[in-house]
Motif scaffolding. Structure first.
Motif, PDB file in Angstrom:
ATOM      1  N   GLY A 141       0.825  -1.200   0.000  1.00  0.00           N
ATOM      2  CA  GLY A 141       0.000   0.000   0.000  1.00  0.00           C
ATOM      3  C   GLY A 141       0.856   1.246   0.000  1.00  0.00           C
ATOM      4  N   SER A 142       0.170   2.419   0.068  1.00  0.00           N
ATOM      5  CA  SER A 142       0.923   3.678   0.057  1.00  0.00           C
ATOM      6  C   SER A 142       1.351   3.991   1.488  1.00  0.00           C
ATOM      7  CB  SER A 142       0.072   4.795  -0.532  1.00  0.00           C
ATOM      8  OG  SER A 142      -1.203   4.766   0.047  1.00  0.00           O
ATOM      9  N   LEU A 143       2.078   3.070   2.042  1.00  0.00           N
ATOM     10  CA  LEU A 143       2.518   3.187   3.430  1.00  0.00           C
ATOM     11  C   LEU A 143       4.043   3.204   3.484  1.00  0.00           C
ATOM     12  CD1 LEU A 143       0.119   0.520   5.014  1.00  0.00           C
ATOM     13  CD2 LEU A 143      -0.186   3.002   4.952  1.00  0.00           C
ATOM     14  N   ALA A 518      -1.090   8.289   1.251  1.00  0.00           N
ATOM     15  CA  ALA A 518      -2.166   8.348   0.255  1.00  0.00           C
ATOM     16  C   ALA A 518      -2.773   9.757   0.227  1.00  0.00           C
ATOM     17  CB  ALA A 518      -3.242   7.335   0.633  1.00  0.00           C
ATOM     18  N   THR A 519      -3.417  10.111  -0.878  1.00  0.00           N
ATOM     19  CA  THR A 519      -4.125  11.395  -0.946  1.00  0.00           C
ATOM     20  C   THR A 519      -5.364  11.291  -0.071  1.00  0.00           C
ATOM     21  OG1 THR A 519      -5.486  10.647  -2.775  1.00  0.00           O
ATOM     22  CG2 THR A 519      -3.379  11.716  -3.344  1.00  0.00           C
ATOM     23  N   THR A 520      -5.972  12.447   0.231  1.00  0.00           N
ATOM     24  CA  THR A 520      -7.183  12.436   1.059  1.00  0.00           C
ATOM     25  C   THR A 520      -8.274  11.627   0.366  1.00  0.00           C
ATOM     26  OG1 THR A 520      -6.571  14.584   1.891  1.00  0.00           O
ATOM     27  CG2 THR A 520      -8.862  13.929   2.224  1.00  0.00           C
ATOM     28  N   LYS A 521      -8.364  11.774  -0.958  1.00  0.00           N
ATOM     29  CA  LYS A 521      -9.397  11.026  -1.691  1.00  0.00           C
ATOM     30  C   LYS A 521      -9.177   9.509  -1.520  1.00  0.00           C
ATOM     31  CE  LYS A 521     -11.597  10.325  -6.141  1.00  0.00           C
ATOM     32  NZ  LYS A 521     -11.669   8.927  -5.851  1.00  0.00           N
ATOM     33  N   GLU A 522      -7.914   9.115  -1.666  1.00  0.00           N
ATOM     34  CA  GLU A 522      -7.617   7.675  -1.504  1.00  0.00           C
ATOM     35  C   GLU A 522      -7.953   7.214  -0.079  1.00  0.00           C
ATOM     36  OE1 GLU A 522      -3.964   7.017  -4.707  1.00  0.00           O
ATOM     37  OE2 GLU A 522      -3.554   7.914  -2.753  1.00  0.00           O
ATOM     38  N   LEU A 524     -10.308   8.487   1.833  1.00  0.00           N
ATOM     39  CA  LEU A 524     -11.766   8.383   1.950  1.00  0.00           C
ATOM     40  C   LEU A 524     -12.277   7.116   1.264  1.00  0.00           C
ATOM     41  CD1 LEU A 524     -12.672  12.141   1.443  1.00  0.00           C
ATOM     42  CD2 LEU A 524     -12.934  10.775   3.532  1.00  0.00           C
ATOM     43  N   ASP A 525     -11.659   6.784   0.143  1.00  0.00           N
ATOM     44  CA  ASP A 525     -12.054   5.562  -0.571  1.00  0.00           C
ATOM     45  C   ASP A 525     -11.751   4.311   0.261  1.00  0.00           C
ATOM     46  OD1 ASP A 525     -12.888   7.038  -2.628  1.00  0.00           O
ATOM     47  OD2 ASP A 525     -11.154   6.663  -3.948  1.00  0.00           O
ATOM     48  N   ASP A 526     -10.858   4.504   1.211  1.00  0.00           N
ATOM     49  CA  ASP A 526     -10.397   3.365   2.016  1.00  0.00           C
ATOM     50  C   ASP A 526     -11.251   3.211   3.289  1.00  0.00           C
ATOM     51  OD1 ASP A 526      -8.679   1.271   2.625  1.00  0.00           O
ATOM     52  OD2 ASP A 526      -7.347   2.552   3.792  1.00  0.00           O
ATOM     53  N   ASP A 535     -14.141  -5.348   0.269  1.00  0.00           N
ATOM     54  CA  ASP A 535     -13.823  -6.236   1.391  1.00  0.00           C
ATOM     55  C   ASP A 535     -12.330  -6.516   1.549  1.00  0.00           C
ATOM     56  OD1 ASP A 535     -13.630  -7.677  -0.818  1.00  0.00           O
ATOM     57  OD2 ASP A 535     -15.049  -9.266  -0.252  1.00  0.00           O
ATOM     58  N   VAL A 536     -11.505  -5.875   0.728  1.00  0.00           N
ATOM     59  CA  VAL A 536     -10.073  -6.089   0.924  1.00  0.00           C
ATOM     60  C   VAL A 536      -9.423  -4.782   1.353  1.00  0.00           C
ATOM     61  CG1 VAL A 536      -7.906  -6.728  -0.165  1.00  0.00           C
ATOM     62  CG2 VAL A 536     -10.009  -7.905  -0.805  1.00  0.00           C
ATOM     63  N   ARG A 537      -8.852  -4.807   2.529  1.00  0.00           N
ATOM     64  CA  ARG A 537      -8.078  -3.639   2.962  1.00  0.00           C
ATOM     65  C   ARG A 537      -6.631  -4.090   2.999  1.00  0.00           C
ATOM     66  NH1 ARG A 537      -6.146  -1.177   7.643  1.00  0.00           N
ATOM     67  NH2 ARG A 537      -6.382   1.088   7.646  1.00  0.00           N
ATOM     68  N   TYR A 538      -5.911  -3.662   2.013  1.00  0.00           N
ATOM     69  CA  TYR A 538      -4.554  -4.190   1.904  1.00  0.00           C
ATOM     70  C   TYR A 538      -3.591  -3.384   2.774  1.00  0.00           C
ATOM     71  CZ  TYR A 538      -4.526  -0.468  -1.572  1.00  0.00           C
ATOM     72  OH  TYR A 538      -4.655   0.718  -2.189  1.00  0.00           O
TER      73      TYR A 538
END
Ligand code: NAD
Length: 539
Positions: A141-143, A518-522, A524-526, A535-538
């Motif tokens: 992820g963007s981590l 991640a961007t704020t939009k990403e 919020l999508d998460d 159902d997948v939170r990577y």
């Protein structure tokens, strides 16, 4: 007699040493008296803390840690302080060497070689701080996930009498490098040089309360320290009994533990070895520090084809050592006394029991009396014991009662084969082949040091792989370097190891920090609980 004691100026002391708690501070416990083992005289006294003093030193050390004064200081600053300490230590060598000789009875030649080498531990861990890289992990992820090493908190270090400064420095430098608050309890027999380290570290820039020295007995001061709930790690070098007793307390507090304990090192001389080099190696491995080292080569295994020559040359070497025994301050002195009368009596009892069991005495065997041939040292006043060699026979002819044989194994049963004498005493055993040599070398509960003497390259690899010891030397003995791990391979020889990157890491905890870029939009999508949540939170 030529003046031997150029060091007298350094050894003048009228007042007892107070405790070191960032400054010299009186203790409210009993007074400890330090003896010169070369003549039995009291040479110094030191304050000890009461149980309340111990608690208050631990609390101050904990507060320093919690406030982050040292623990969160930049690594460059901590490295600068260690480098400065190295400089100041180098400038104090004469005094430290003089006191180390005086309190241990070890010859000036040994201490002139050992004490200056301690500067390298400060330099090594300062360099480690400057060069250590932090891992960034492949977390999905963007981590951005990196790992830091952070200090543990208050750590207690307990040291033995045989290398007071060396062992203190090996322990305290990685602990301080990592940012811990250190409380050192030196051996009750040799507290002086540890107390002299205090001002050096403070002058180097270590904040008050980060390093303290509390002398005293293991059963009182040592026990109070290791039992304290705020102590997050204990690191002891000492006997296996002490290590086991302390470990059970430390485990109850869920604190971390490193223990460097006993040894009964085998030294194997194979057929291809240079006998002269091997005999020099045996003498060094066995008689340095009067045999009072954890890696002392106390069980000498020699191929039967060369054992007569080794025996003869070793006896001559032992004689030459005796001829140059005298005051530990004499520049030619080869071997000093053992640390105490109690230790001397322990050695005598083990030698007697081996003789009773059928061992043959080849050299030494009883405490020294009379006067030295290099100066006027009266051996009877100190705890002098000569290099002692006992022959236990050969695996080619394993004679009971010492030898026990089974279908697959040979083993030896006499206390001197199994227990540490911690004195200049070796046993000589013959063997005929590699399996016998390896079997006898591993016939011990210990597994710290071991040595092989051979010029056969493939043999050196083959045998060292099969020896159960944490340190195996080939054609050398007792090499020690800040970078090189030092620890046992069996429980009776300890837990963990000193030196190198691992010792530093063992004084840290890992701390993982994860930053979401991640961007704020990403973001919020998460939203896991969104109405249309995926159902997948990577990551
Ligand atoms: P020791 O066990 O008598 O004492 C060592 C230290 O532990 C001293 O400071 C003592 O006061 C303290 N201590 C003892 N019992 C304690 C307890 N119950 N609670 C808290 N503290 C306690 O050992 P020693 O005679 O000073 O040293 C010799 C031993 O040390 C030998 O067994 C030797 O092999 C071992 N040693 C091991 C290494 C190594 O690197 N593995 C190095 C040097 C010495």
């Amino acid at each position: 007699m030529a003046p031997l004691y150029d060091y007298e100026d350094f050894l003048k002391l009228e007042e007892p040493y107070p405790l070191w708690c960032g400054q010299y501070t009186p203790g409210s416990g009993y007074m400890l008296h330090v003896q010169n083992p070369a003549n039995g005289e009291t040479i110094a006294s030191a304050h000890t803390p009461s149980e309340e003093d111990v608690a208050s030193v631990v609390e101050v050390a904990h507060k320093m840690y919690a406030d982050g004064v040292w623990a969160l200081a930049s690594r460059q600053h901590r490295a600068d302080v260690l480098d400065k300490a190295a400089e100041l230590l180098a400038a104090s060598l004469d005094k430290l060497i003089a006191w180390e000789v005086m309190q241990t009875g070890r010859p000036i030649r040994e201490m002139k070689a050992q004490v200056p080498s301690l500067v390298r531990w400060f330099r090594y861990y300062a360099a480690l701080l400057r060069t250590e890289e932090r891992a960034v992990l492949p977390t999905m992820g963007s981590l951005h996930n990196w790992v830091d090493r952070v200090a543990l908190g208050v750590v207690v270090q307990i040291t033995p009498f045989n290398h007071p400064l060396l062992i203190a420095v090996k322990k305290l430098v990685p602990a301080l490098a990592a940012g811990n608050s250190v409380i050192l309890k030196p051996s009750e027999l040799t507290p002086v040089t540890s107390l002299l380290l205090g001002p050096i570290l403070t002058e180097a820039g270590l904040p008050e309360g980060v390093f303290s020295v509390l002398p005293g007995l293991g059963s009182t001061v040592g026990n109070w320290l290791v039992s304290h709930k705020l102590v997050r790690k204990v690191d002891i070098t000492g006997g296996t009994n002490a290590g086991r007793a302390i470990g059970s307390i430390v485990g109850g507090n869920l604190a971390r533990y490193t223990a460097e304990l006993g040894g009964k090192a085998p030294l194997i001389v194979f057929q291809s070895a240079s006998v002269d080099a091997a005999v020099n190696g045996i003498a060094f491995g066995s008689f340095i520090a009067s045999g009072q080292t954890c890696v002392a080569s106390t069980r000498i295994l020699v191929h039967n084809s060369i054992i007569d020559e080794v025996r003869q040359k070793l006896i001559l070497k032992a004689q030459s050592i005796v001829e140059r025994m005298g005051s530990p301050f004499h520049p030619a002195s080869t071997m000093g006394p053992v640390i105490s009368d109690k230790q001397l009596r322990h050695i005598e009892a083990l030698v007697k029991s081996a003789l009773d069991d059928g061992a043959k005495l080849l050299h030494g065997g009883s405490r020294m009396r009379g006067t030295s041939s290099i100066d006027d040292t009266d051996f009877g006043k100190g705890y002098f014991y000569p290099p002692t060699i006992l022959d236990l026979g050969s695996a080619a002819e394993p004679k009971a009662p010492i030898w026990k044989t089974s279908d697959s194994d040979l083993s030896i049963e006499t206390r001197l084969w199994n227990e540490e004498a911690f004195g200049p005493v070796v046993v000589l055993v013959g063997f005929d082949n590699e399996p016998q040599a390896v079997g006898l070398a591993n016939d011990t509960i210990y597994g710290l040091g071991a040595a092989l003497w051979t010029t056969d390259l493939s043999q050196s690899f083959r045998i060292s792989e099969h020896i159960r010891a944490g340190i195996v030397w080939v054609n050398t003995h007792h090499r020690n370097d800040p970078s090189s791990p030092w620890g046992g391979l069996t429980a009776s020889s300890g837990v963990g190891s000193e030196n190198g990157v691992e010792a530093y890491r063992a004084y840290t905890m890992t701390k993982s920090t994860i930053i979401n870029y991640a961007t704020t939009k990403e973001c919020l999508d998460d939203d896991w609980f969104a109405d249309d949540a995926k159902d997948v939170r990577y990551g």
